[in-house]
Design an enzyme around this catalytic site. Structure first.
Site, PDB file in Angstrom:
ATOM      1  N   GLU A 172       5.090 -15.350   2.778  1.00 29.39           N
ATOM      2  CA  GLU A 172       5.185 -13.935   3.115  1.00 29.39           C
ATOM      3  C   GLU A 172       4.179 -13.048   2.396  1.00 29.39           C
ATOM      4  OE1 GLU A 172       9.262 -12.617   2.961  1.00 29.39           O
ATOM      5  OE2 GLU A 172       9.859 -13.984   4.546  1.00 29.39           O
ATOM      6  N   GLU A 177      11.700 -20.029   7.771  1.00 27.46           N
ATOM      7  CA  GLU A 177      12.930 -19.379   7.315  1.00 27.46           C
ATOM      8  C   GLU A 177      13.586 -18.653   8.475  1.00 27.46           C
ATOM      9  OE1 GLU A 177      12.608 -16.635   3.981  1.00 27.46           O
ATOM     10  OE2 GLU A 177      11.254 -18.000   2.937  1.00 27.46           O
TER      11      GLU A 177
END
Ligand code: FCB
Length: 448
Positions: free
Chosen positions: A166, A353
Site C-alpha cells: 500500500e 488483502e
C-alpha cells in the site's frame, strides 16, 4: 442455489503484517520502527495502544502456523520486520533477526504452506526516519540493500515477494493526512514520499532480476472503486480523480512509465510538485511478474467545488458499513479488477488483502459467531469468481486477517481476524468465518 467453482490451482491464503502481530518489540536485537515511536506519541493511536506485545506471534508462531495449516490454505502472506533484519536501517545485519525468519519460513514450508513475503509493511526503522524517512532518497538505497539481504537469505525457499504494501498509505496517509506514522500533514511530503517508495519498488525489482533470484516479484497497492453519483460530467470527473489517487497514481507509473497528468495538475493546484530525477521512471516501470491489490470498500462520489483535494464529496446513501465505517461494495472488487485489466493488460493478479472489521466476541459457549464477516467474505469471493469468468488473470485470494491484531491508528479496537485473539490471555479462538473459509479453501467451490 448456485455453485461457485474456482479454477484448479487457485491460491487460497490469509495475511498478516509484522508490526500488527509480532510483539517482542525489543527482543533479539530488534531496532525501533516508526510505529514504536508513533504509538508512543500521545493522541496518535486509540487508547494509547502499541505493538509491544500485539498477538505475541514472535513467540507463538508455531501455534499460528498450526492454525494456518488447519485452515487448509496453501499460502500465507506475512511481512518481515526491517528493524529485526537491519536494526538501524542501513547498518549491520542482525543474525538473530535473519535466523528468526529462517525458522519461521522453514516451519511454514514443513506445514505445506507457501510463504508470500511482504518486504515492507510500514515498519520503517526509526533511525532512517531520523534522517528524513521516505522524504530522503537515501532511504531508497537502504531499502534496496535490505531487500537484497532478504533475497540472498531466503531466495529459493521464498518464491513470491511483494516489495511495498500500500504505497498510498505509506505516503499520503502517513505524510499528508497524518493518520499513520510518521504523522505529517503536508501534500508535498506525500507526493515526495510516494515517489520515493515507487523508485524503491522499481529498483528492488531490478536488483531481484540482477541477482537471478528464482521466484516472482510484484507489489501490493490498495485500490478503491469510486462510482459517480450521476452521469453528469463533473461527477464522473470527480469520481475519477478520487479513484485515481489510489489506483492510477501508483499503477500507471509501473505499467505505463508515467504519472497521470490530471493528478499532477490537481497537486499543482494545491501547491505540490512532482520531483522526478532522470532514470526514476525507467526504474519504476521495471516489469513485475504480477501485481496484487488490497480491496476493502467503494464509495459513491460527486463533484463539490472547493471541497478537499479533489473538489469532491462522498455521498453516503445508506449502504451497509463494516465496523470500520467502510461501505460494503462487493461489486467494486470485480469492477476494479476488470478496469485494471482493461488499462494495463493481462497481468497475473492476486487479491493480497480483503476482509472486514466486526468486533464479535466469544459467546458463553466460547464460539465466535461472526456471520457478518462470512457474508462480507462470501459476497466478495463471488465477485472475484465473476472477474475470473470475465477473463481476469486472477491467481489467488488472501483474507485479511488470520488474527485479530493491532489495527494501526485504531489500536486493538478493530478486529479483522478470522481467529479471535484475547489480548489479555493471548488465547486464539477460530471464529465461524474461519470454519467457513476452511471449507472454501478445501473444496475450491462453495454454494450461494
Ligand atoms: C490495510 C493494511 C493492513 C490492515 C488492513 C485493515 O490498509 O494493509 O495492514 O490494517 O488495511
Amino acid at each position: 442455489m448456485a455453485i461457485i467453482q474456482f479454477p484448479q490451482g487457485f491460491v487460497w491464503g490469509t495475511a498478516t503484517a509484522s508490526y500488527q502481530i509480532e510483539g517482542a518489540y525489543d527482543e533479539d536485537g530488534r531496532g525501533l520502527s516508526i510505529w514504536d515511536t508513533f504509538s508512543r506519541t500521545p493522541g496518535k493511536v486509540r487508547n494509547g495502544d502499541n505493538g509491544d506485545v500485539a498477538c505475541d506471534s514472535y513467540h507463538r508462531y508455531e501455534e499460528d502456523i498450526a492454525l494456518i495449516k488447519q485452515l487448509g490454505v496453501s499460502a500465507y502472506r506475512f511481512s518481515i520486520a526491517w528493524p529485526r533484519i537491519i536494526p538501524d536501517g542501513d547498518g549491520a545485519v542482525n543474525p538473530k533477526g535473519l535466523a528468526y525468519y529462517h525458522t519461521f519460513i522453514d516451519k511454514l514450508l514443513e506445514a505445506g504452506v507457501e510463504p508470500y513475503v511482504t518486504i515492507y509493511h510500514w515498519d520503517l526503522p526509526q533511525a532512517l526516519q531520523d534522517k528524513g524517512g521516505w522524504l530522503n532518497r537515501a532511504t531508497i538505497d537502504a531499502f534496496v540493500r535490505y531487500s537484497e539481504v532478504l533475497f540472498k537469505a531466503y531466495g529459493g525457499k521464498v518464491k513470491k515477494w511483494f516489495t511495498i504494501n500500500e504505497p498510498w498509505c505509506a505516503s499520503f496517509l502517513s505524510y499528508t493526512i497524518g493518520e499513520h506514522a510518521p504523522g505529517y500533514r503536508d501534500l508535498q511530503m506525500g507526493v515526495d514520499a510516494g515517489h520515493h517508495l515507487m523508485v524503491a519498488h522499481g529498483k528492488t525489482v531490478l536488483r531481484f532480476r540482477e541477482l537471478g533470484i528464482p521466484g516472482e516479484i510484484g507489489f501490493a497497492p490498495n485500490v478503491s472503486w469510486k462510482v459517480p453519483y450521476s452521469n453528469r460530467p463533473e461527477d464522473v470527473a470527480a469520481a475519477r480523480r478520487e479513484m485515481g489517487w489510489t489506483n492510477d497514481w501508483f499503477l500507471d507509473p509501473v505499467f505505463k512509465g508515467e504519472y497521470p497528468q490530471y493528478l499532477i495538475d490537481v497537486f499543482a493546484k494545491h501547491g505540490a510538485k512532482l520531483h522526478v530525477e532522470p532514470g526514476d521512471m525507467e526504474l519504476i516501470r521495471e516489469p513485475v511478474d504480477f501485481y496484487a491489490i488490497n480491496y476493502y470498500s467503494g464509495n459513491v462520489v460527486r463533484h463539490k467545488e472547493g471541497f478537499g483535494l479533489f473538489d469532491s464529496e462522498t455521498v453516503d446513501y445508506g449502504r451497509d458499513h463494516t465496523e470500520m465505517g467502510w461501505v460494503i461494495m462487493p461489486e467494486g472488487l470485480s469492477s476494479v479488477l476488470l478496469d485494471l485489466k482493461q488499462k494495463y493488460g493481462d497481468i497475473p493478479v492476486y487479491i493480497s488483502e480483503n476482509g472486514a472489521c466486526y468486533n464479535d466476541e466469544p459467546g458463553p459457549d466460547g464460539r465466535v459467531r461472526d456471520d457478518r464477516r462470512i457474508d462480507y467474505l462470501r459476497s466478495h469471493i463471488v465477485e472475484i469468481n465473476r472477474a475470473i469468468a470475465s477473463g481476469v488473470n486472477l491467481k489467488g485470494y488472501f483474507v485479511w486477517s488470520l488474527l485479530d491484531n493491532f489495527e494501526w491508528a485504531f489500536g486493538y479496537e478493530k478486529r479483522f481476524g478470522i481467529v479471535h485473539v484475547n489480548y489479555r490471555t493471548l488465547k486464539r479462538t477460530p471464529k465461524d468465518s474461519y470454519y467457513w473459509y476452511q471449507k472454501v479453501a478445501k473444496n475450491n467451490w462453495f454454494e450461494v
